[in-house]
Design a protein around this motif. Structure first.
Motif, short mmCIF file in Angstrom:
data_model
loop_
_atom_site.label_atom_id
_atom_site.label_comp_id
_atom_site.label_asym_id
_atom_site.label_seq_id
_atom_site.Cartn_x
_atom_site.Cartn_y
_atom_site.Cartn_z
N THR A 68 32.68 70.43 39.21
CA THR A 68 33.69 70.39 40.27
C THR A 68 33.65 69.04 40.98
N MET A 69 32.44 68.58 41.29
CA MET A 69 32.33 67.29 41.98
C MET A 69 32.86 66.15 41.12
N ARG A 70 32.55 66.22 39.81
CA ARG A 70 33.08 65.18 38.90
C ARG A 70 34.60 65.22 38.91
N GLY A 71 35.16 66.43 38.88
CA GLY A 71 36.62 66.58 38.92
C GLY A 71 37.22 66.01 40.19
N ARG B 228 40.49 54.66 37.59
CA ARG B 228 40.65 56.08 37.89
C ARG B 228 40.21 56.91 36.70
N ALA B 229 39.33 57.87 36.92
CA ALA B 229 38.92 58.84 35.90
C ALA B 229 38.50 58.16 34.60
N GLY B 230 37.72 57.08 34.72
CA GLY B 230 37.19 56.44 33.52
C GLY B 230 38.13 55.47 32.84
N GLU B 231 39.31 55.26 33.42
CA GLU B 231 40.27 54.34 32.81
C GLU B 231 40.63 53.22 33.78
N PHE B 232 41.03 52.08 33.20
CA PHE B 232 41.39 50.91 34.00
C PHE B 232 42.90 50.69 33.92
N THR C 23 39.79 62.22 40.68
CA THR C 23 41.12 62.08 41.28
C THR C 23 41.21 60.85 42.18
N PHE C 24 40.07 60.23 42.48
CA PHE C 24 40.08 59.16 43.47
C PHE C 24 40.29 57.81 42.79
N VAL C 25 41.26 57.06 43.28
CA VAL C 25 41.63 55.77 42.69
C VAL C 25 40.95 54.65 43.48
N THR C 26 40.31 53.72 42.75
CA THR C 26 39.62 52.61 43.43
C THR C 26 39.94 51.29 42.73
N GLY C 27 39.53 50.21 43.37
CA GLY C 27 39.45 48.93 42.69
C GLY C 27 38.09 48.85 42.01
N VAL C 28 37.81 47.70 41.44
CA VAL C 28 36.50 47.47 40.80
C VAL C 28 35.93 46.18 41.37
N THR C 29 34.69 46.25 41.84
CA THR C 29 34.04 45.03 42.34
C THR C 29 32.84 44.71 41.45
N VAL C 30 32.44 43.45 41.51
CA VAL C 30 31.13 43.07 40.97
C VAL C 30 30.30 42.61 42.17
N VAL C 31 29.20 43.33 42.41
CA VAL C 31 28.30 43.00 43.51
C VAL C 31 27.19 42.12 42.95
N THR C 32 26.95 41.00 43.63
CA THR C 32 26.04 39.99 43.09
C THR C 32 24.98 39.58 44.10
N THR C 33 23.93 39.00 43.58
CA THR C 33 22.96 38.33 44.43
C THR C 33 22.22 37.29 43.61
N MET C 34 21.50 36.43 44.29
CA MET C 34 20.69 35.43 43.61
C MET C 34 19.23 35.83 43.81
N ASP C 35 18.52 35.99 42.69
CA ASP C 35 17.13 36.47 42.76
C ASP C 35 16.20 35.39 42.21
N HIS C 36 15.52 34.69 43.09
CA HIS C 36 14.64 33.60 42.67
C HIS C 36 15.36 32.65 41.71
N GLY C 37 16.58 32.29 42.06
CA GLY C 37 17.34 31.33 41.25
C GLY C 37 18.07 31.94 40.07
#
Ligand SMILES: Cc1cc2nc3c(=O)[nH]c(=O)nc-3n(C[C@H](O)[C@H](O)[C@H](O)COP(=O)(O)O)c2cc1C
Length: 167
Positions: free
Chosen positions: A13-16, A154-158, A20-34
């Protein structure tokens, strides 16, 4: 308050619900010891405009989690519609993700991906550990945006946000 009580709603149910929720896609980044680190994240939200606070949720099992946890700053790149391959690379593991896409460091070192429709660099102010995930609350200290259409998930598709129909 997070409890250890048994779930009242089953996984399917939770997966369902989430599908239904539509989002954008981000890439979250950081620098780790260079070394640049990053992962695809759709659990992104604006918290407030003034102050400029945002939040991302990252699974603790991801390779990027610990580098993010010990960082002072993070980058959030909102992917453009023509960056599907970038989304796939950053949703994968064990590859040199940053070899696949041109990038440059923001003022505090967070990697900014070329061609994203917007990016922010933010100072991490809260690391809320919630079982399997950490919710990072961060104050935006630098940002840029463009008119490029966004990649939509949305739901596994772009999808391409330039082809949305007005409701
Ligand atoms: C569209 C999409 C959205 C995702 N959103 C999240 C997210 O919000 N939080 C998260 O921790 N992982 C998310 N993932 C999964 C990670 O990107 C994936 O587990 C990645 O391989 C982690 O890489 P790492 O182990 O190198 O850090 C998402 C994947 C996709 C395809």
């Amino acid at each position: 308050m997070i409890t250890t009580q048994p779930p009242t709603v089953d996984d399917a149910t939770m997966r369902g619900v989430h599908r239904t929720f539509v989002t954008g896609v981000t890439v979250v980044t950081t620098m780790d010891h260079g070394v640049p680190k990053g992962l695809a994240v759709n659990a992104f939200s604006s918290i407030s405009l003034d102050p400029a606070l945002v939040m991302v949720c990252v699974q603790r099992s991801s390779a990027t989690h610990d580098p993010l946890f010990r960082s002072t700053h993070l980058g959030i790149n909102i992917l453009a519609a023509d960056q599907l391959s970038t989304a796939s690379v950053f949703a994968s593991k064990g590859v040199d993700k940053f070899a696949a896409v041109p990038w440059s460091p923001a003022e505090h070192g967070s990697p900014v991906l070329s061609g994203a429709c917007a990016w922010m660099e933010a100072e991490i102010c809260e690391r809320l550990q919630v079982r399997t995930h950490t919710a990072f609350v961060a104050r935006v200290v630098g940002a840029e945006h463009s008119d490029r259409p966004a990649l939509v998930y949305r739901a596994g598709e772009f999808f391409d946000s330039s082809r949305l129909h007005p409701a």
